[in-house]
Scaffold this motif. Structure first.
Motif, PDB file in Angstrom:
ATOM      1  N   GLY A 167      16.716  19.047  27.699  1.00  0.00           N
ATOM      2  CA  GLY A 167      17.348  18.004  26.898  1.00  0.00           C
ATOM      3  C   GLY A 167      18.857  18.163  26.814  1.00  0.00           C
ATOM      4  O   GLY A 167      19.528  17.399  26.117  1.00  0.00           O
ATOM      5  N   ASP A 168      19.417  19.143  27.527  1.00  0.00           N
ATOM      6  CA  ASP A 168      20.868  19.382  27.474  1.00  0.00           C
ATOM      7  C   ASP A 168      21.670  18.167  27.925  1.00  0.00           C
ATOM      8  O   ASP A 168      22.669  17.820  27.306  1.00  0.00           O
ATOM      9  CB  ASP A 168      21.253  20.589  28.328  1.00  0.00           C
ATOM     10  N   LEU A 169      21.262  17.534  29.017  1.00  0.00           N
ATOM     11  CA  LEU A 169      22.017  16.386  29.506  1.00  0.00           C
ATOM     12  C   LEU A 169      22.012  15.258  28.487  1.00  0.00           C
ATOM     13  O   LEU A 169      23.050  14.648  28.215  1.00  0.00           O
ATOM     14  CB  LEU A 169      21.459  15.901  30.850  1.00  0.00           C
ATOM     15  N   ARG A 170      20.881  14.987  27.889  1.00  0.00           N
ATOM     16  CA  ARG A 170      20.783  13.949  26.858  1.00  0.00           C
ATOM     17  C   ARG A 170      21.756  14.251  25.710  1.00  0.00           C
ATOM     18  O   ARG A 170      22.463  13.364  25.249  1.00  0.00           O
ATOM     19  CB  ARG A 170      19.356  13.878  26.326  1.00  0.00           C
ATOM     20  N   ARG A 171      21.800  15.486  25.271  1.00  0.00           N
ATOM     21  CA  ARG A 171      22.720  15.846  24.173  1.00  0.00           C
ATOM     22  C   ARG A 171      24.175  15.773  24.624  1.00  0.00           C
ATOM     23  O   ARG A 171      25.042  15.343  23.871  1.00  0.00           O
ATOM     24  CB  ARG A 171      22.385  17.241  23.651  1.00  0.00           C
ATOM     25  N   LEU A 172      24.448  16.154  25.846  1.00  0.00           N
ATOM     26  CA  LEU A 172      25.810  16.152  26.354  1.00  0.00           C
ATOM     27  C   LEU A 172      26.375  14.736  26.476  1.00  0.00           C
ATOM     28  O   LEU A 172      27.508  14.483  26.070  1.00  0.00           O
ATOM     29  CB  LEU A 172      25.861  16.849  27.710  1.00  0.00           C
ATOM     30  N   ILE A 173      25.573  13.802  27.013  1.00  0.00           N
ATOM     31  CA  ILE A 173      26.084  12.447  27.221  1.00  0.00           C
ATOM     32  C   ILE A 173      25.749  11.503  26.068  1.00  0.00           C
ATOM     33  O   ILE A 173      26.224  10.371  26.044  1.00  0.00           O
ATOM     34  CB  ILE A 173      25.598  11.860  28.560  1.00  0.00           C
ATOM     35  N   GLY A 174      24.956  11.954  25.106  1.00  0.00           N
ATOM     36  CA  GLY A 174      24.682  11.162  23.915  1.00  0.00           C
ATOM     37  C   GLY A 174      23.718  10.009  24.118  1.00  0.00           C
ATOM     38  O   GLY A 174      23.678   9.082  23.311  1.00  0.00           O
ATOM     39  N   ARG A 175      22.949  10.038  25.187  1.00  0.00           N
ATOM     40  CA  ARG A 175      21.948   9.008  25.457  1.00  0.00           C
ATOM     41  C   ARG A 175      20.952   9.583  26.456  1.00  0.00           C
ATOM     42  O   ARG A 175      21.238  10.577  27.100  1.00  0.00           O
ATOM     43  CB  ARG A 175      22.595   7.754  26.036  1.00  0.00           C
ATOM     44  N   PRO A 176      19.807   8.935  26.606  1.00  0.00           N
ATOM     45  CA  PRO A 176      18.870   9.405  27.626  1.00  0.00           C
ATOM     46  C   PRO A 176      19.475   9.227  29.015  1.00  0.00           C
ATOM     47  O   PRO A 176      20.154   8.228  29.269  1.00  0.00           O
ATOM     48  CB  PRO A 176      17.649   8.494  27.453  1.00  0.00           C
ATOM     49  N   PRO A 177      19.261  10.157  29.914  1.00  0.00           N
ATOM     50  CA  PRO A 177      19.758   9.965  31.275  1.00  0.00           C
ATOM     51  C   PRO A 177      19.018   8.818  31.957  1.00  0.00           C
ATOM     52  O   PRO A 177      17.865   8.533  31.643  1.00  0.00           O
ATOM     53  CB  PRO A 177      19.475  11.293  31.963  1.00  0.00           C
ATOM     54  N   ALA A 178      19.690   8.163  32.874  1.00  0.00           N
ATOM     55  CA  ALA A 178      19.063   7.063  33.625  1.00  0.00           C
ATOM     56  C   ALA A 178      18.009   7.624  34.567  1.00  0.00           C
ATOM     57  O   ALA A 178      18.173   8.709  35.123  1.00  0.00           O
ATOM     58  CB  ALA A 178      20.120   6.309  34.418  1.00  0.00           C
ATOM     59  N   THR A 179      16.966   6.867  34.735  1.00  0.00           N
ATOM     60  CA  THR A 179      15.965   7.241  35.728  1.00  0.00           C
ATOM     61  C   THR A 179      16.515   6.900  37.110  1.00  0.00           C
ATOM     62  O   THR A 179      17.450   6.092  37.246  1.00  0.00           O
ATOM     63  CB  THR A 179      14.651   6.476  35.518  1.00  0.00           C
ATOM     64  N   LEU A 180      15.926   7.479  38.132  1.00  0.00           N
ATOM     65  CA  LEU A 180      16.343   7.168  39.496  1.00  0.00           C
ATOM     66  C   LEU A 180      16.164   5.679  39.772  1.00  0.00           C
ATOM     67  O   LEU A 180      17.043   5.036  40.357  1.00  0.00           O
ATOM     68  CB  LEU A 180      15.555   8.004  40.503  1.00  0.00           C
ATOM     69  N   ALA A 181      15.053   5.118  39.338  1.00  0.00           N
ATOM     70  CA  ALA A 181      14.790   3.694  39.569  1.00  0.00           C
ATOM     71  C   ALA A 181      15.858   2.826  38.914  1.00  0.00           C
ATOM     72  O   ALA A 181      16.348   1.867  39.523  1.00  0.00           O
ATOM     73  CB  ALA A 181      13.402   3.322  39.050  1.00  0.00           C
ATOM     74  N   ASP A 182      16.226   3.144  37.678  1.00  0.00           N
ATOM     75  CA  ASP A 182      17.267   2.374  36.984  1.00  0.00           C
ATOM     76  C   ASP A 182      18.616   2.514  37.668  1.00  0.00           C
ATOM     77  O   ASP A 182      19.347   1.535  37.832  1.00  0.00           O
ATOM     78  CB  ASP A 182      17.380   2.804  35.524  1.00  0.00           C
ATOM     79  N   ALA A 183      18.974   3.720  38.070  1.00  0.00           N
ATOM     80  CA  ALA A 183      20.252   3.950  38.742  1.00  0.00           C
ATOM     81  C   ALA A 183      20.323   3.195  40.066  1.00  0.00           C
ATOM     82  O   ALA A 183      21.350   2.586  40.385  1.00  0.00           O
ATOM     83  CB  ALA A 183      20.473   5.444  38.958  1.00  0.00           C
ATOM     84  N   LEU A 184      19.227   3.192  40.813  1.00  0.00           N
ATOM     85  CA  LEU A 184      19.200   2.451  42.075  1.00  0.00           C
ATOM     86  C   LEU A 184      19.282   0.951  41.848  1.00  0.00           C
ATOM     87  O   LEU A 184      19.979   0.246  42.585  1.00  0.00           O
ATOM     88  CB  LEU A 184      17.949   2.795  42.876  1.00  0.00           C
ATOM     89  N   ALA A 185      18.612   0.468  40.822  1.00  0.00           N
ATOM     90  CA  ALA A 185      18.666  -0.969  40.527  1.00  0.00           C
ATOM     91  C   ALA A 185      20.082  -1.400  40.195  1.00  0.00           C
ATOM     92  O   ALA A 185      20.553  -2.432  40.668  1.00  0.00           O
ATOM     93  CB  ALA A 185      17.716  -1.299  39.363  1.00  0.00           C
ATOM     94  N   VAL A 186      20.784  -0.608  39.411  1.00  0.00           N
ATOM     95  CA  VAL A 186      22.175  -0.912  39.074  1.00  0.00           C
ATOM     96  C   VAL A 186      23.046  -0.860  40.324  1.00  0.00           C
ATOM     97  O   VAL A 186      23.881  -1.747  40.556  1.00  0.00           O
ATOM     98  CB  VAL A 186      22.704   0.065  37.998  1.00  0.00           C
ATOM     99  N   ALA A 187      22.867   0.139  41.152  1.00  0.00           N
ATOM    100  CA  ALA A 187      23.672   0.286  42.363  1.00  0.00           C
ATOM    101  C   ALA A 187      23.436  -0.874  43.329  1.00  0.00           C
ATOM    102  O   ALA A 187      24.376  -1.350  43.972  1.00  0.00           O
ATOM    103  CB  ALA A 187      23.358   1.612  43.046  1.00  0.00           C
ATOM    104  N   LEU A 188      22.209  -1.334  43.423  1.00  0.00           N
ATOM    105  CA  LEU A 188      21.895  -2.425  44.354  1.00  0.00           C
ATOM    106  C   LEU A 188      22.410  -3.773  43.870  1.00  0.00           C
ATOM    107  O   LEU A 188      22.640  -4.677  44.669  1.00  0.00           O
ATOM    108  CB  LEU A 188      20.386  -2.488  44.610  1.00  0.00           C
ATOM    109  N   ARG A 189      22.613  -3.917  42.557  1.00  0.00           N
ATOM    110  CA  ARG A 189      23.171  -5.158  42.018  1.00  0.00           C
ATOM    111  C   ARG A 189      24.665  -5.237  42.235  1.00  0.00           C
ATOM    112  O   ARG A 189      25.239  -6.312  42.217  1.00  0.00           O
ATOM    113  CB  ARG A 189      22.864  -5.270  40.527  1.00  0.00           C
ATOM    114  N   SER A 190      25.337  -4.104  42.435  1.00  0.00           N
ATOM    115  CA  SER A 190      26.796  -4.098  42.570  1.00  0.00           C
ATOM    116  C   SER A 190      27.236  -4.525  43.945  1.00  0.00           C
ATOM    117  O   SER A 190      26.615  -4.416  44.911  1.00  0.00           O
ATOM    118  CB  SER A 190      27.379  -2.731  42.325  1.00  0.00           C
TER     119      SER A 190
END
Length: 61
Positions: free
Chosen positions: A38-61
């Motif tokens: 859970g370190d990354l979640r605490r460090l960035i203050g939100r849940p980390p993006a899933t691979l599927a979500d990150a790819l969806a965002v990248a493909l929309r750009s």
């Protein structure tokens, strides 16, 4: 299967860097980078993006 370090060296990487990258790849394959701390979640203050979500965002750009 060809050794990754040899493939990277053949592609022009210095042998030392190729071996470091190949060793990191072997470590990931063995699960050495997995954590559920859970370190990354605490460090960035939100849940980390899933691979599927990150790819969806990248493909929309």
């Amino acid at each position: 299967m060809a050794d990754l370090a040899q493939v990277l060296s053949a592609a022009g990487l210095p042998a030392e860097l190729a071996e470091v990258l190949a060793d990191a790849d072997r470590g990931m394959d063995r699960g050495e980078t997995y954590t559920d701390s859970g370190d990354l979640r605490r460090l960035i203050g939100r849940p980390p993006a899933t691979l599927a979500d990150a790819l969806a965002v990248a493909l929309r750009s």
